[in-house]
Design a protein around this motif. Structure first.
Motif: not given
Length: 725
Positions: A165-170
């Motif tokens: 989720d963090e990677g996609v959000g960034e």
């Protein structure tokens, strides 16, 4: 008995008030922007949570699991694989053991489980179970990075619920920042070409940006009525910049045109309100009608996107008929300053319609031939949509450039349970139901599912059981890629045959959920509702056109042309993303399908945006008809008069959407390609060839009842009409 058009008069009354109270209008708009910004900072946004997305049978299964306290905890997984020199099993096990020890000490970790080898012993997996409220990944990734540094001969990577989720959000934040950073200067440059003056070019961009800011502020309190989908801000920016620039462009172009004919600034503003202002109101309402089609689909995603889109369109319309006239009155002729000499001269040459006149000549001479040829091009581009396949987004549709996504893909290959899977949820109907019988039935189901070859046996002994023993969950892995059609077949087989057979005779409620089932339900739901939404949007936009133009025939023509644009968008998206055309140029790998919600969104956005200049063109043609010109000459002059504005408006949209096509997220690419191609074709082939051709063929019948009380009538201005025999 005559009927007054309910849409007539409002833009003129608003413009007159703003023109006579310019500072009140300007300060009022600034106050609205400030209040919206304060709201955005003072009121927290109610973002949709997992429960808001629970729909259909898979949603019911998820709710039962949650009610029983059987939800799978958040997990992070660490994958240990071979380095450049190959895999040393002893080294891999030592690295995995160290990961387990170190992860167990990280705050928020409930358990770091024992390492598991893949079936071919090519990879080790360490699963780390987190506390339900844990959201911090820094400590976890620090352990992974430290072990990787110590065991440089191995590859040690991490991916899981939080890190993906963090990677996609960034990546999304980076993409949107890139798009905004490019689109604003590109839009400003296009406006410079459209007006040839800096102030005039800046007004549409400023008004559009302020409309977006107001909408984002208002959505904070509105989100407590309609929970906000995380992507709603992107939708607001996309729609807001497009319609905000277009509406201002239409109004400002007409005001400058009337001033060039010798009218005073106040008179020019009033005429722009009567004509372009009226077109803005009609097209804005048509856009709202189109966006409201998303409510028909239902669900938190579409309700949120529809609400955001409708709000930004309404605010852009409000700004265009209130603060824009006030600005024009205060600026007067300063709106054309400072001029950019080369662009100023180019703008005046293009504004005379020389290019469009040359394109129109063969269309007006042979309208039937032009219509047939244009229709043939549309059909050729639209035919691929007949084979369009849709599927929900998955790991295949995420950019492999995101490290966590690449790691998760490798995990799914080495450990099938980390890929597509389903959850069979069984809930006892009454207290007399024997849990042992239910467990025995689930054991039989597990074995029967494994025999089909579409599932991996997990063993019913591993079924999760609630504390009261009334709810049981059997996890079944599917050994196929998530987008493989066999996954959908497996879900159907499970629901329609295997589960009913295994649980026959038991007093239980049952539901099949999990990721694969959620994807199946979503795709089927959207496939069912897509034709319904198309019918809804077409019908209501037809009603809007009848109200605005008092012509059923014109409403039918408009609907058919809108559907042609939608068909082209669907056809091109199918060719590019399903069949992989231009995949190299656009830098993506074709997943073999379209993401399921994209066609629905493209449909409503395209209809809403294309109505902007469609209404603008038709309104100008009707002006000439009501001045007494024959239908053929009215069509010619109306298209020539509006060609420069339509070209500028479409240029802005195509440029912005083309920028989205270059982003890394596949959803953005799909929307960008579909909308850019469709708008480009819509503004050229459809509006410059097919629309004039069909209007010439239909003649005066289209405008027979367009003269009704309450409609704006502008006194004739000197117009040079060059007719061709």
């Amino acid at each position: 008995m005559s009927v007054r058009n309910p849409l007539a008069g409002a833009p003129l009354r608003a413009a007159r008030w703003s023109a006579t109270h310019p500072w009140r209008a300007i300060l009022g708009w600034l106050a609205l922007v400030v209040v919206a910004v304060v709201l955005a900072s003072a009121v927290p946004t109610n973002t949709a949570d997992d429960a808001d997305y629970r729909e259909h049978e898979s949603g019911r299964a998820a709710q039962w699991i949650d009610d029983a306290g059987l939800s799978n905890p958040l997990t992070e997984n660490v994958l240990v694989t071979a380095g450049a020199s190959g895999l040393d099993p002893a080294r891999a096990e030592a690295a995995a053991a160290e990961i387990v020890r170190e992860m167990a000490e990280v705050p928020g970790v409930e358990e770091a489980m024992a390492p598991v080898w893949s079936s071919d012993r090519s990879a080790l997996l360490v699963a780390v179970r987190l506390a339900a409220d844990h959201e911090e990944t820094k400590g976890l990734t620090a352990v992974t990075e430290a072990v990787q540094e110590e065991y440089a001969d191995l590859r040690v990577r991490q991916a899981g619920d939080l890190t993906i989720d963090e990677g996609v959000g960034e990546q999304i934040e980076s993409d949107l920042a890139s798009a905004e950073g490019i689109s604003l200067p590109v839009t400003l440059v296009l406006m410079m070409f459209a007006f040839g003056a800096l102030v005039a070019a800046g007004i549409p961009v400023l008004l559009a940006a302020s409309s977006v800011a107001v909408t984002i502020g208002i959505t904070a309190p509105v989100s407590w009525l309609v929970p906000a989908e995380p992507t709603v801000t992107s939708m607001i920016v996309l729609i807001g910049m497009a319609v905000g620039v277009d509406y201002s462009l239409f109004y400002l172009k007409r005001e400058r045109e009337e001033r060039a004919r010798g009218r005073s600034t106040l008179d020019a503003v009033e005429i722009a309100a009567e004509t372009s202002g009226h077109s803005i109101l009609v097209s804005g309402l048509a856009a709202v009608v189109a966006m409201s089609g998303l409510y028909v689909v239902g669900g938190v995603t579409f309700n949120s996107l529809a609400t955001g889109a409708i709000l930004v369109v309404a605010i852009a319309v409000l700004g265009s008929i209130t603060v824009l006239p006030a600005l024009l009155v205060k600026l007067g002729r300063w709106v054309d300053r400072p001029r950019v000499p080369g662009l100023w001269r180019l703008n005046r040459r293009i504004g005379r319609g020389g290019i469009s006149r040359r394109l129109l000549e063969p269309v007006l001479r042979r309208p039937a031939v032009a219509l047939v040829l244009g229709g043939a091009v549309v059909v050729a581009l639209a035919v691929p949509m007949l084979g369009m396949k849709v599927h929900s987004a998955n790991l295949e549709t995420l950019p492999a450039s995101i490290p966590e996504v690449a790691t998760a893909s490798d995990m799914a290959k080495a450990f099938p349970l980390e890929g597509a899977s389903v959850e069979v949820v069984v809930r006892a109907g009454d207290a007399d139901t024997d849990p042992a019988q239910v467990r025995s039935a689930l054991s039989a189901l597990d074995e029967a599912a494994a025999r089909t070859g579409d599932f991996v046996a997990g063993g019913a002994s591993a079924a999760r059981v609630s504390d009261d023993g009334r709810t049981m969950v059997l996890d079944l892995a599917i050994p196929h890629e998530e987008s493989d059609p066999r996954v959908d077949d497996a879900v159907e087989l499970l629901r329609e045959d295997l589960v009913p057979t295994a649980l026959a005779g038991l007093d239980v409620d049952r539901a099949v959920g999990g990721g694969a089932a959620e994807s199946y339900d979503s795709a089927r739901h959207l496939a069912t509702y897509l034709p319904i939404v198309i019918g809804f949007v077409v019908l209501l936009t037809m009603v809007m056109m009848v109200v605005a133009f008092r012509s059923v025939l014109l409403a039918l023509v408009s609907s058919v042309l809108n559907l042609a644009s939608v068909a082209v968008a669907f056809g091109m998206m199918t060719l590019v993303f399903q069949h992989g055309w231009f995949a190299g140029a656009l830098d993506f790998t074709s997943p073999g399908f379209l993401i399921d919600w994209i066609p629905m969104i493209v449909l409503v956005i395209l209809v809403g945006l294309s109505m902007d200049y469609h209404v603008f063109v038709l309104s100008r043609i009707r002006e000439h008809v009501r001045r007494g010109l024959p239908a053929r000459l009215a069509v010619e002059q109306g298209v020539i008069d509006t060609a420069g504005v339509v070209t500028s408006a479409a240029g802005v949209m195509v440029s912005v959407f083309a920028i989205f096509a270059t982003l890394s997220m596949l959803e953005m690419k799909m929307m960008g390609v579909g909308l850019a191609v469709a708008i480009l074709l819509d503004a050229t082939l459809i509006r410059l060839v097919m629309l004039p051709a069909v209007l010439v063929l239909l003649g005066d019948r289209v405008w027979a009842r367009s003269e009704v009380p309450g409609e704006p009538v502008v006194e004739p201005a000197p117009v040079l009409v060059v007719s061709r025999p």
